[in-house]
Structures are given as C-alpha cells and as structure tokens.
Design a protein around this motif. Structure first.
Motif, PDB file in Angstrom:
ATOM      1  N   ILE B 146       0.825  -1.215   0.000  1.00  0.00           N
ATOM      2  CA  ILE B 146       0.000   0.000   0.000  1.00  0.00           C
ATOM      3  C   ILE B 146       0.853   1.256   0.000  1.00  0.00           C
ATOM      4  O   ILE B 146       0.336   2.356   0.107  1.00  0.00           O
ATOM      5  N   GLU B 151       7.608   6.737  -0.078  1.00  0.00           N
ATOM      6  CA  GLU B 151       7.245   6.397   1.309  1.00  0.00           C
ATOM      7  C   GLU B 151       8.128   5.256   1.831  1.00  0.00           C
ATOM      8  O   GLU B 151       8.552   5.267   2.990  1.00  0.00           O
ATOM      9  N   PHE B 252     -13.922  -2.860  -5.544  1.00  0.00           N
ATOM     10  CA  PHE B 252     -12.650  -2.806  -4.819  1.00  0.00           C
ATOM     11  C   PHE B 252     -11.471  -2.663  -5.784  1.00  0.00           C
ATOM     12  O   PHE B 252     -10.686  -1.737  -5.694  1.00  0.00           O
ATOM     13  N   GLU B 253     -11.378  -3.588  -6.720  1.00  0.00           N
ATOM     14  CA  GLU B 253     -10.288  -3.548  -7.693  1.00  0.00           C
ATOM     15  C   GLU B 253     -10.627  -4.495  -8.829  1.00  0.00           C
ATOM     16  O   GLU B 253     -11.362  -5.459  -8.657  1.00  0.00           O
ATOM     17  N   LYS B 329       0.033   7.841  -5.369  1.00  0.00           N
ATOM     18  CA  LYS B 329      -0.963   7.860  -4.306  1.00  0.00           C
ATOM     19  C   LYS B 329      -2.386   7.788  -4.857  1.00  0.00           C
ATOM     20  O   LYS B 329      -3.323   7.525  -4.109  1.00  0.00           O
ATOM     21  N   LYS B 330      -2.538   8.058  -6.164  1.00  0.00           N
ATOM     22  CA  LYS B 330      -3.893   8.077  -6.743  1.00  0.00           C
ATOM     23  C   LYS B 330      -4.569   6.706  -6.664  1.00  0.00           C
ATOM     24  O   LYS B 330      -5.769   6.596  -6.771  1.00  0.00           O
ATOM     25  N   TRP B 331      -3.740   5.643  -6.496  1.00  0.00           N
ATOM     26  CA  TRP B 331      -4.305   4.305  -6.333  1.00  0.00           C
ATOM     27  C   TRP B 331      -5.266   4.250  -5.159  1.00  0.00           C
ATOM     28  O   TRP B 331      -6.223   3.489  -5.151  1.00  0.00           O
ATOM     29  N   ARG B 332      -4.972   5.082  -4.157  1.00  0.00           N
ATOM     30  CA  ARG B 332      -5.775   5.012  -2.931  1.00  0.00           C
ATOM     31  C   ARG B 332      -7.160   5.591  -3.127  1.00  0.00           C
ATOM     32  O   ARG B 332      -7.988   5.508  -2.268  1.00  0.00           O
TER      33      ARG B 332
END
Lengths: 308, 332
Positions: B146, B151, B252-253, B329-332
C-alpha cells in the motif's frame, strides 16, 4: 434473580462519517438515556474525517462522564501517513489509562503505560494476550471472527491475568480495511479528493451482487458485513465464559433502544425471545447474523439450541 | 546498494527445486496445515519434504524461509509452536510470522533463528515496524502493498531492519491480516485457517443468454458475458452494484496482477533488501519463467547494465497488470 451488575455494556466508536451535529445529538442522548457503562470515542477508520469532530471531543467526554459513563479514546486502525502517525502518537501520550489501541504504531508510542487492546489488534489467542498483558494491556477486545470455543479459552486466560475481555455483540462486523477508499472509488474519485462522499451513507454504502443479493457495506477504507451481528441469545454463554464487556457498535438505528434491550437481558428483566423480537423491530429489515460466533460463515444466523 | 535478494514461492518440493535452480536467493514455503496463509489442497510440505528441501536449497546457496504467518485461534497455539520447533530442527533460515504470541515464542525458544515480519502483520509505519523489532528482534519486515516508493524510502531511514516488498504476482487489495471476507461467506478464515476464497466453495453457473456467473459459497461474485473469460471468484475482485452504480462495477479492484518490473531499478535504488514474488499456488513452469526473468534483470541492474524490462512485462501479457500503490498515491 440477582441483577447482573458485573457485566459491562459498552458503546464502540462510531465507524461512519456522521456530521458533528449528528454526533453531538447522538452522544447527548446516549449520555441521558442509554444504559451503557462505557463509551469509546474517536475516529478509528479515516484520518481525514477527524478534523470535523475532534473539536467537540472535550465537551462530549465531559457530557458522558457527568452521566456516569467511562470514556475511552480509540486510535486509528490504519496508520501510514504523517498525520495518522501524529494522531496516534498524541493519543498515546495522554495521561488517562483509558486509551484503546488499534495499531502497533500505538503500542510503540504507548510503551508499558496502561492501555486497552482494540478489535483491530488481532489478539486471537492466549499467548498473544499474555504478551500484551506483559506490555501494559489492561483490557482486550477480541477479533470479531473468533468462534465461541476460542473466545472461551482466550477470555479465561485474559481474566486470569486480570484483564477485561470484550466481544462485539451488536452491529455490522468489520470485515476488512484497505489503503484505498472504496467510497471515493464508487464516485470515481480517489482518497485524496474524496470530498467526503461517505457522509451520505450513515449506515454504510450497500453493495449487492449482480443477482441482487445484499452482501457487503462500504465505509470509506473499511468493508463491513451487510448483516448486523446480534449475539443476544448468546449473552448468557458469553458471561459464563468470562466475557466482562459486551460491545454495541453504533448503527443508524435507535441505539438507546438497542442498549436497553441488551441491558434488560443482562438484568434478566426481559426474556431472551421477547428481547430478540424487540431488537428485530428496532433494526427493521437489516438481517441479523451470529455465524462467526458459532464457527460458521459469518453472515449466517444460527438458532441457539436452548435459550440461556 | 542493497543485496536485492529474490524471494521466490515454493508451493511444492518440485517448485522449490525449480525456483532454486532458476536463481532464487531464497524460497518461502509452509507446512500442510493452518500455520501458513496458503493452506490450499495439494500445496505445501510435510516435515520430511521440508528436510530434503532445506538440504537441496542450502547445497545451492539458497535460503529457506518458513511461513508461520497465520493467527492461531485460542486453544490451538501448540500447532504453531510445534511447526516452529520442527522448522528449527530442520535448519530453516528464518520464520515469517505475524502473530505476537508466535513471534514471542520463537524469540524466546529459538533465538538463533531469524524472524521476518509477515505482510499479514500489516506493519505500515516506522513505529509499528519498530515495535516488532524491539519486542521480538525482527530482522526484516515484508511491507504491505500500500506504500509508494518515496514512502518506502522514508520508512527505510527510520527502521533498524531490512525491507522486503512484493514485486510480482497476485495483488492483495485489503490490508493483509485484517480481512475476514472469506470467513464471512464461507466459514473458513484467512487469518486463522490460511484460506482465501477456497476452491471447494466455488462454482460456475451458465445462464440461458450465454453469460456465466462465478460464485463463492452460493454468492455471485462476478458475472461474465458470453464473450468474456470467466474469472475466479475472489471477493475483493468481484463486481457489485451500489445505489448510484446500477451497472455492476469492480467495487474494490479489477482482477489485475501486480507487476513492478518497470519500477525495479528505482526500487533497488531505494535500498529495498529483498523482492518477493508471489505465487505458491502456481505451476513449476510459471515459477521457472518468472524467477529466471527477474534473476537476469536484477543481475543486470546490479552490474550496471540496462535490464531487459520488456521480458518481465511480457510475463503478464494478455492479463491486466498494475503497479498498484507503488507508483502513485492516486491508487488510494
């Protein structure tokens, strides 16, 4: 029959993005009317929501404490970003012993000072509970999917160590958390530009299968059960098995009525069948489940052989 | 520069030998029971098989990591302790653990064996990782899928242990070790039994219009048109409807697999110590192809040559793939 004043009824932290006004009204009514002993406050699911209601926290705490409730502050389940690390550290630094920790980052910050272990900490067994007790834990909320036989073993070990033991007996089960916000995704947004669309779903956003069966609820980064866990006929067995605290999770129903039903059963002021029927009417059409407790698929509703 | 070890899946003794022969620095595997998170029929090792596997791997300079990465329910802790005792006796190089009670037992009873923190422990901050390092002497953390590379770079500066990340294979959507979706529908728990969307609960139903439903424990997880290939019903990769999404969507995905090969040079540069290839449930030929390709790429990058990333990208050709959270971060 003696009134059962040993078992405590608790109200878990609000999982949803209820507005500050809704929360103020909700806790005022809980303070005045709900027969719960302990109330957990704080944002557990999404760190972006906290600024909307944390300013009201001191007043809410004061209100609940004046009504004789013990107030516990719960930390975030997921800690990744700087603001989440800071929020966890700040809560862990507080003087009160009544902090419920939901992430190992909180355990790190808290050190050996007394604290409670939240349901996201995965205290599945007696060895883990013994470790946690040695690090300052005073109370454990067991994971929602633990079946009755394991609950009994875990609770016995915890009580022998002098710990409180808690099990969720009402409300949607937390089934998963993610780094991704599924509420934002449903609106073609991302977590960073979510515009707080989750506020529209006070009891979670329902997902149905393609053949139209309700199955899950989305609450931001959390996925919940469609059914409300309802362990009302099971309360006798839970208490006999050393559970000291029964947790009600706030749902968008009359939570004072829900608490009263459970309190009446604990006090043996109402027969279990009658109480179950009352709970049924308070919760309208939402299905009830107790499958996890009975070691079956979580969504299932298993009839108890004989009422306790 | 880090060692950039390749950690490869070994669902069976044959897959283990294949992975070692293809250049794995280490293989990870589990026993045939609930003590590991891939407790699938036909997979995993008996103690005798593990004994032979350790000898085989060590002879070729590869390490064996034993996954004890589920959460024992109260009353059943002994099974996990016995697995740790057996693994120690057989000479495994590390245990991959998630449960604090299991970690504490190994740290006290077998302090000479390395502890790796499983992704199932969901330690996603420097503080959480340091908790496990300081409490149990954890030497390596497998990071949840994640985090972005910047990060990860930042975390590396703040922790006293090595970092392992997933680089290829199945793409888990939920925080590992915190998911009860399978138990909610089937009564079998990912955390306690090591089971996720079990094949024994799967069925496919053909409809009159030629469409096909894939179901888990009787719940329709996805529905495919006559011209679509029906996928396996994993709950977090299914299609559902919501009040304002009347057309079923991937809530979800999408059913994609993780392929970070394009990011490999950056990840090596970020100082990640080990790269994990998912797929203990996969075939020998899959293991051979994936491990060989990543072996060549890592060796090229470490020798200062340009790696043939196209070969790695081609491994998932025809399937949808993602860089997941790692790139943006756009995945989140």
């Amino acid at each position: 029959m003696a009134v059962n004043d040993m078992t405590k009824l608790t109200l878990g932290p609000i999982a949803y993005h209820w507005s500050a006004d809704t929360r103020r009204d909700f806790y005022a009514r809980i303070a005045d009317e709900a027969p719960v002993d302990e109330v957990y406050l704080g944002e557990v699911i999404c760190s972006k929501r906290a600024p909307f209601h944390e300013a009201d926290l001191p007043e809410t705490i004061d209100r609940l404490e004046r009504a004789g409730k013990t107030v516990i502050l719960s930390t975030l389940a997921e800690v990744m970003l700087k603001r989440e690390r800071k929020a966890t550290e700040d809560l862990a630094a507080m003087e009160t012993p009544e902090i419920e920790i939901n992430n190992a980052a909180g355990l790190f910050a808290r050190g050996k000072r007394p604290h409670r272990i939240g349901p996201f900490m995965n205290a599945y067994n007696e060895a883990t509970i013994r470790w946690m007790a040695g690090q300052g834990a005073t109370h454990i909320c067991l994971p929602g999917e633990l079946p009755a036989d394991a609950i009994a073993v875990a609770a016995k070990a915890a009580r022998e160590l002098g710990l409180g033991v808690e099990v969720q007996v009402f409300g949607r089960a937390s089934l998963a958390v993610s780094a991704r916000c599924y509420h934002a995704r449903a609106h073609d947004r991302t977590k960073d530009n979510c515009q707080f669309v989750c506020e529209a779903d006070a009891d979670g956003m329902p997902l149905r299968t393609t053949d139209n069966s309700p199955i899950l609820r989305v609450n931001g980064i959390q996925t919940q059960s469609e059914s409300y866990v309802a362990l009302l006929p099971e309360t006798g067995e839970l208490i006999a098995n050393n559970i000291s605290h029964l947790r009600l999770m706030p749902q968008a129903v009359d939570m004072v009525a829900v608490a009263t039903v459970f309190r009446d059963v604990l006090d043996r002021a109402r027969a279990v069948d009658d109480a179950d029927a009352m709970l049924r009417s308070v919760c309208r059409t939402t299905p009830f489940s107790n499958g996890f407790y009975h070691g079956k698929a979580g969504y299932r509703r298993i009839a108890m052989a004989s009422p306790a | 520069m880090s060692l950039a070890e390749l950690i490869c899946p070994a669902g069976t003794p044959a897959a283990l030998r294949t992975a070692v022969d293809a250049g794995a620095d280490a293989v990870y595997c589990g026993f045939q029971d609930a003590t590991n998170a891939r407790n699938f029929p036909g997979l995993n090792f008996t103690p005798d098989e593990l004994a032979e596997a350790v000898v085989y791997a060590h002879a070729k300079d590869a390490k064996v990591l034993l996954a004890l990465n589920t959460y024992p329910p109260a009353g059943k802790v002994d099974l996990w302790r016995q697995a740790a005792d057996t693994g120690t006796r057989l000479g495994v190089d590390a245990f991959i653990v998630a449960d604090m009670g299991v970690a504490d037992y190994i740290a006290r009873t077998h302090p000479q064996v390395r502890l790796h923190l499983s992704v199932q422990a969901a330690a996603s901050s420097p503080e959480a990782i340091r908790y496990y390092c300081e409490s149990f002497g954890v030497k390596r953390v497998v990071l949840p899928r994640i985090l972005t590379i910047p990060e990860i770079r930042q975390i590396r500066r703040e922790i006293p242990c090595e970092i392992e990340t997933f680089i290829f294979g199945n793409h888990g959507l939920m925080v590992e070790g915190r998911c009860s979706l399978t138990n909610y529908l089937t009564g079998q728990s990912t955390n306690m039994d090591g089971i996720c969307s079990p094949a024994s609960e799967v069925d496919y139903a053909r409809h009159d219009d030629g469409s096909m439903s894939s179901r888990l424990a009787g719940f329709t997880i996805d529905c495919f048109g006559a011209d679509e290939m029906a996928g396996y019903p994993t709950i977090c990769k299914g299609r559902y409807t919501a009040p304002h999404r009347p057309e079923a969507y991937y809530a979800f995905e999408e059913p994609v697999s993780l392929n970070l090969s394009r990011l490999l040079p950056q990840m090596i540069d970020a100082g990640i110590h080990a790269f994990k290839i998912e797929g203990r449930q996969r075939s020998k030929s899959y293991v051979r192809n994936v491990v060989s390709a990543f072996r060549a790429a890592v060796d090229d990058i470490r020798a200062g040559r340009t790696a043939n990333i196209a070969d790695l990208v081609a491994l998932t050709e025809g399937q949808k793939q993602t860089q997941g959270a790692f790139e943006t971060k756009k995945w989140r």
